[in-house]
Design a protein around this motif. Structure first.
Motif, PDB file in Angstrom:
ATOM      1  N   SER A  36       0.823  -1.198   0.000  1.00  0.00           N
ATOM      2  CA  SER A  36       0.000   0.000   0.000  1.00  0.00           C
ATOM      3  C   SER A  36       0.862   1.256   0.000  1.00  0.00           C
ATOM      4  O   SER A  36       1.740   1.421   0.835  1.00  0.00           O
ATOM      5  CB  SER A  36      -0.921   0.000   1.218  1.00  0.00           C
ATOM      6  OG  SER A  36      -1.687   1.176   1.224  1.00  0.00           O
ATOM      7  N   HIS A  41      -5.908   8.097   0.588  1.00  0.00           N
ATOM      8  CA  HIS A  41      -6.951   7.512  -0.249  1.00  0.00           C
ATOM      9  C   HIS A  41      -7.956   6.783   0.633  1.00  0.00           C
ATOM     10  O   HIS A  41      -7.584   5.990   1.476  1.00  0.00           O
ATOM     11  CB  HIS A  41      -6.322   6.532  -1.251  1.00  0.00           C
ATOM     12  CG  HIS A  41      -7.315   5.800  -2.099  1.00  0.00           C
ATOM     13  ND1 HIS A  41      -7.981   6.399  -3.140  1.00  0.00           N
ATOM     14  CD2 HIS A  41      -7.762   4.531  -2.048  1.00  0.00           C
ATOM     15  CE1 HIS A  41      -8.786   5.520  -3.711  1.00  0.00           C
ATOM     16  NE2 HIS A  41      -8.664   4.376  -3.059  1.00  0.00           N
ATOM     17  N   THR A  43     -10.238   4.001   1.595  1.00  0.00           N
ATOM     18  CA  THR A  43     -10.226   2.599   1.184  1.00  0.00           C
ATOM     19  C   THR A  43     -11.647   2.054   1.140  1.00  0.00           C
ATOM     20  O   THR A  43     -12.071   1.291   1.990  1.00  0.00           O
ATOM     21  CB  THR A  43      -9.345   1.745   2.112  1.00  0.00           C
ATOM     22  OG1 THR A  43      -9.806   1.913   3.446  1.00  0.00           O
ATOM     23  CG2 THR A  43      -7.896   2.146   2.007  1.00  0.00           C
ATOM     24  N   SER A  48     -11.240   2.064  -4.950  1.00  0.00           N
ATOM     25  CA  SER A  48      -9.929   1.414  -4.971  1.00  0.00           C
ATOM     26  C   SER A  48      -9.769   0.515  -6.188  1.00  0.00           C
ATOM     27  O   SER A  48      -8.747   0.569  -6.885  1.00  0.00           O
ATOM     28  CB  SER A  48      -9.726   0.608  -3.691  1.00  0.00           C
ATOM     29  OG  SER A  48      -9.730   1.466  -2.567  1.00  0.00           O
TER      30      SER A  48
END
Length: 172
Positions: A36, A41, A43, A48
């Motif tokens: 990762s 971001h 998740t 994703s």
């Protein structure tokens, strides 16, 4: 090329708990594994997987939740559409047990071989569905022609504490 997507898997946790003798760990050792690097971001599954399958972050695609928006993939084509545009002779396959992944794979020019495994009766943890994804993946690999470029993407719901993809499938 075989790409195995396992939803909800934290690589550091996998490495810390599986041990060097698990099948999943052994598969990772002979493969390329993406640790990762998604700082900031969110998740959420669809944003994703859209990022993985298109190469564009959610900030660009506008995908922010698990609602499938087919128009996204007109502007941000999937790897399947990109490959089919480059060379339609490339054999593309998507095997998944989440209908959103299958819908994404079927956008644009679409994938050559689409296998959507629905939720199985009395299978609340998707163990049987993941096992079917594994079986279909084995079949796709066995039936792939060595004379044709292939991309197979297989999506599983998860991995258990023994390093098996849920459903008991063990890539060996």
């Amino acid at each position: 090329v075989l790409v195995i997507g396992v939803d909800g898997t934290n690589l550091s946790r996998v490495l810390a708990t599986l041990g060097n003798d698990s099948n999943f760990f052994k598969l990772m050792q002979g493969s390329t594994t993406a640790a990762s690097t998604i700082v900031g971001h969110t998740t959420v599954s669809n944003p994703s997987w859209t990022s993985i399958l298109t190469g564009a972050w959610g900030e660009k695609t506008g995908v922010i939740n698990n609602v499938f928006t087919p128009w996204t993939y007109s502007k941000w084509p999937t790897v399947f559409t990109q490959l089919e545009t480059l060379n339609s002779a490339i054999e593309t396959t998507s095997i998944a047990n989440w209908n959103v992944i299958s819908a994404i794979a079927n956008t644009g020019l679409g994938v050559d071989n689409l296998f959507n495994v629905p939720e199985q009766e009395n299978d609340p943890r998707w163990l049987e569905a993941d096992n079917l994804v594994g079986e279909l993946t084995e079949d796709a690999i066995a039936n792939a022609s060595a004379d044709v470029a292939n991309l197979i993407f297989s999506y599983f719901v998860g991995v258990d504490e023994n390093g098996h993809l849920f459903g008991g499938y063990s890539p060996e």
